[in-house]
Write a protein that holds these residues in place. Structure first.
Motif, PDB file in Angstrom:
ATOM      1  N   MET A 177      -3.155  -0.342   4.281  1.00  0.00           N
ATOM      2  CA  MET A 177      -2.485  -0.513   2.974  1.00  0.00           C
ATOM      3  C   MET A 177      -1.116  -1.137   3.168  1.00  0.00           C
ATOM      4  SD  MET A 177      -2.963   3.074   0.944  1.00  0.00           S
ATOM      5  CE  MET A 177      -1.954   2.667  -0.489  1.00  0.00           C
ATOM      6  N   ASP A 178      -0.406  -0.585   4.129  1.00  0.00           N
ATOM      7  CA  ASP A 178       0.967  -1.027   4.412  1.00  0.00           C
ATOM      8  C   ASP A 178       1.002  -2.474   4.896  1.00  0.00           C
ATOM      9  OD1 ASP A 178       3.260   0.545   4.022  1.00  0.00           O
ATOM     10  OD2 ASP A 178       3.788   0.200   6.146  1.00  0.00           O
ATOM     11  N   PHE A 180      -1.296  -4.851   4.393  1.00  0.00           N
ATOM     12  CA  PHE A 180      -1.663  -5.793   3.327  1.00  0.00           C
ATOM     13  C   PHE A 180      -0.562  -5.872   2.265  1.00  0.00           C
ATOM     14  CE2 PHE A 180      -6.257  -4.792   4.577  1.00  0.00           C
ATOM     15  CZ  PHE A 180      -6.390  -5.966   5.302  1.00  0.00           C
ATOM     16  N   ARG A 181       0.087  -4.749   1.977  1.00  0.00           N
ATOM     17  CA  ARG A 181       1.189  -4.750   0.989  1.00  0.00           C
ATOM     18  C   ARG A 181       2.274  -5.734   1.408  1.00  0.00           C
ATOM     19  NH1 ARG A 181       6.000  -2.273   1.083  1.00  0.00           N
ATOM     20  NH2 ARG A 181       5.405  -1.037   2.893  1.00  0.00           N
ATOM     21  N   PHE A 195       4.023   1.903  -2.468  1.00  0.00           N
ATOM     22  CA  PHE A 195       3.043   2.607  -3.293  1.00  0.00           C
ATOM     23  C   PHE A 195       3.513   4.043  -3.510  1.00  0.00           C
ATOM     24  CE2 PHE A 195      -0.014  -0.514  -1.284  1.00  0.00           C
ATOM     25  CZ  PHE A 195      -0.160  -1.280  -2.430  1.00  0.00           C
ATOM     26  N   THR A 200      -1.231   6.415  -2.896  1.00  0.00           N
ATOM     27  CA  THR A 200      -1.575   6.560  -1.475  1.00  0.00           C
ATOM     28  C   THR A 200      -2.660   7.622  -1.293  1.00  0.00           C
ATOM     29  OG1 THR A 200       0.663   5.909  -0.876  1.00  0.00           O
ATOM     30  CG2 THR A 200      -0.624   6.981   0.831  1.00  0.00           C
ATOM     31  N   PHE A 203      -5.996   6.240  -2.535  1.00  0.00           N
ATOM     32  CA  PHE A 203      -6.564   5.305  -1.550  1.00  0.00           C
ATOM     33  C   PHE A 203      -7.170   6.073  -0.379  1.00  0.00           C
ATOM     34  CE2 PHE A 203      -5.393   0.647  -1.886  1.00  0.00           C
ATOM     35  CZ  PHE A 203      -5.107   0.680  -3.249  1.00  0.00           C
ATOM     36  N   LEU A 215     -10.423  -2.957   0.298  1.00  0.00           N
ATOM     37  CA  LEU A 215      -9.055  -2.425   0.339  1.00  0.00           C
ATOM     38  C   LEU A 215      -8.042  -3.562   0.196  1.00  0.00           C
ATOM     39  CD1 LEU A 215      -7.077   0.025   1.081  1.00  0.00           C
ATOM     40  CD2 LEU A 215      -7.242  -0.816   3.414  1.00  0.00           C
ATOM     41  N   ARG A 216      -8.271  -4.630   0.930  1.00  0.00           N
ATOM     42  CA  ARG A 216      -7.380  -5.803   0.900  1.00  0.00           C
ATOM     43  C   ARG A 216      -7.288  -6.366  -0.517  1.00  0.00           C
ATOM     44  NH1 ARG A 216      -7.849 -11.443   1.667  1.00  0.00           N
ATOM     45  NH2 ARG A 216      -6.422 -12.314   3.196  1.00  0.00           N
ATOM     46  N   VAL A 219      -5.272  -4.043  -2.825  1.00  0.00           N
ATOM     47  CA  VAL A 219      -3.831  -4.113  -2.564  1.00  0.00           C
ATOM     48  C   VAL A 219      -3.265  -5.414  -3.152  1.00  0.00           C
ATOM     49  CG1 VAL A 219      -2.038  -4.275  -0.788  1.00  0.00           C
ATOM     50  CG2 VAL A 219      -3.896  -2.616  -0.532  1.00  0.00           C
ATOM     51  N   GLU A 220      -3.974  -6.507  -2.971  1.00  0.00           N
ATOM     52  CA  GLU A 220      -3.483  -7.795  -3.495  1.00  0.00           C
ATOM     53  C   GLU A 220      -3.350  -7.724  -5.024  1.00  0.00           C
ATOM     54  OE1 GLU A 220      -3.945 -12.582  -3.044  1.00  0.00           O
ATOM     55  OE2 GLU A 220      -5.727 -11.387  -2.622  1.00  0.00           O
ATOM     56  N   VAL A 223      -0.270  -5.699  -5.958  1.00  0.00           N
ATOM     57  CA  VAL A 223       0.985  -6.431  -5.681  1.00  0.00           C
ATOM     58  C   VAL A 223       1.207  -7.520  -6.737  1.00  0.00           C
ATOM     59  CG1 VAL A 223       2.093  -8.045  -4.076  1.00  0.00           C
ATOM     60  CG2 VAL A 223       1.066  -5.951  -3.198  1.00  0.00           C
TER      61      VAL A 223
END
Length: 226
Positions: A177-178, A180-181, A195, A200, A203, A215-216, A219-220, A223
């Motif tokens: 997560m971190d 990709f963020r 997040f 979190t 997720f 997941l990617r 996250v996109e 954002v």
């Protein structure tokens, strides 16, 4: 679970053996193939990727082995296939379980003889390629059903990497997560943001049927919409 995969890659990469990477869709099989190539003696040469599922059945052999002009209706010129293009380097065949039976026989011959015949050509061309392949299909069941060749299966799986699903390695969810963020904040020029603990937790407890790819994408979206 991921650290055991990394340890396995460290041992596998320097060899020149064929590797079969298995795992559900979205578990990062192409990323693993790239890591193997980049840590191998062939890293200075190119890695060529071909998704077998994405190519129509009648063109798989042309994509793999190339063709000579006039060998079929649309063959307006000679063309190098993936094996020739990857010569000296690595060829990654994704979704290898989708390969037509007739092509499987030809691929086995290429692996045994280290030479290819372009479609419509009798001349053999020597190739020196390390083959990595990946599948999310149960090849053992396909062998029982007669849709995948046992002899090819053994040639492809000299070494194996089994990628666990994301729900089986939840300790990777928050670091991913971190990662990709940060990546998407840079890509979309967004202000730095974190997040919330509630997001979190959500997720972390979600089962991620689409694995890392899903997941990617989540996250996109978060954002971009933030």
């Amino acid at each position: 679970a991921m650290s055991s995969v990394v340890d396995r890659l460290r041992r596998i990469a320097p060899t020149d053996a064929t590797v079969l990477i298995t795992g559900e869709s979205g578990t990062g099989k192409e990323i693993v193939a790239r890591a193997i190539h980049q840590n191998s003696p062939r890293k200075a040469k190119r890695m060529v990727s071909l998704n077998v599922r994405a190519v129509s059945e009648n063109l798989v052999e042309s994509e793999l082995f190339g063709h000579v002009r006039g060998s079929f209706t649309d063959a307006v010129s000679d063309r190098e296939g993936a094996f020739q293009y990857a010569d000296g380097g690595t060829l990654f065949l994704d979704e290898v379980g989708d390969m037509p039976m007739s092509t499987q026989i030809k691929l086995l011959r290429v692996l045994e003889e280290s030479s290819i015949n372009r479609v419509g050509d009798n001349k053999s061309i020597k190739v020196n390629v390390r083959l990595l392949s990946a599948t999310n299909r149960p090849l053992e069941h396909m062998i029982e059903d007669g849709t995948f060749r046992l002899d090819l299966y053994y040639r492809l799986k000299v070494l194996t990497v089994q990628l666990p699903a994301l729900r089986q390695r939840r300790e990777d969810i928050i670091p991913l997560m971190d990662h990709f963020r940060k990546m998407f904040i840079r890509r979309h020029s967004k202000p730095a943001t974190n997040f919330s603990p509630a997001v979190t937790r959500a997720f972390y407890s979600f089962d991620w049927p689409g694995n890392i790819r899903q997941l990617r994408n989540f996250v996109e979206t978060m954002v971009v919409l933030d």
